[in-house]
Design a protein around this motif. Structure first.
Motif, short mmCIF file in Angstrom:
data_model
loop_
_atom_site.label_atom_id
_atom_site.label_comp_id
_atom_site.label_asym_id
_atom_site.label_seq_id
_atom_site.Cartn_x
_atom_site.Cartn_y
_atom_site.Cartn_z
N ARG A 65 -44.02 -8.47 -38.96
CA ARG A 65 -44.32 -9.19 -37.72
C ARG A 65 -44.88 -10.60 -37.96
NH1 ARG A 65 -47.48 -4.53 -35.27
NH2 ARG A 65 -49.04 -6.11 -35.54
N TRP A 66 -44.50 -11.21 -39.07
CA TRP A 66 -44.85 -12.61 -39.28
C TRP A 66 -43.93 -13.44 -38.40
CZ3 TRP A 66 -46.98 -14.69 -44.40
CH2 TRP A 66 -47.85 -13.77 -44.98
N THR A 67 -44.37 -14.61 -38.00
CA THR A 67 -43.54 -15.49 -37.18
C THR A 67 -43.07 -16.67 -38.01
OG1 THR A 67 -45.49 -16.69 -36.40
CG2 THR A 67 -44.70 -14.85 -35.04
N PRO A 90 -49.47 -12.46 -38.80
CA PRO A 90 -50.07 -12.17 -37.49
C PRO A 90 -51.58 -12.22 -37.58
CG PRO A 90 -49.13 -10.18 -38.47
CD PRO A 90 -48.78 -11.33 -39.37
N ARG A 91 -52.22 -12.48 -36.47
CA ARG A 91 -53.69 -12.50 -36.45
C ARG A 91 -54.21 -11.10 -36.71
NH1 ARG A 91 -55.74 -16.88 -32.19
NH2 ARG A 91 -54.08 -18.35 -32.55
#
Length: 94
Positions: A65-67, A90-91
């Motif tokens: 889920r990295w952007t 992601p945070r």
């Protein structure tokens, strides 16, 4: 490709499938020393095939889920510019 470093000839060749074990060991040693990559996969050799490495890296980041906020161009040497995909983690807790 040949280079000379401190008077010693260095030969660089394309990685072959038989190199995978040593390649993973070197990556693990770098991770132990430098802490990168932060997220170490359960099966590190799974995405290290010489045929699949670039696509596998992108797939790993996306699965985690990295952007992808940016693709930037970098100069990797005289007359050589490459597109580099800059992923953001992601945070925490997200």
């Amino acid at each position: 490709m040949r280079d000379t470093t401190a008077g010693a000839a260095v030969r660089v060749r394309r990685r072959e499938e038989g190199d995978l074990g040593a390649y993973v060991r070197v990556l693990a040693a770098v991770r132990d020393r430098d802490g990168h990559p932060v997220d170490w996969p359960a099966v590190p050799s799974a995405g290290c095939s010489s045929r699949r490495a670039p696509g596998a890296a992108a797939a790993l980041y996306e699965r985690l889920r990295w952007t992808l906020p940016a693709t930037v161009e970098q100069e990797w040497g005289p007359d050589r510019r490459v597109a580099v995909r800059a992923y953001a983690a992601p945070r925490p807790g997200a």
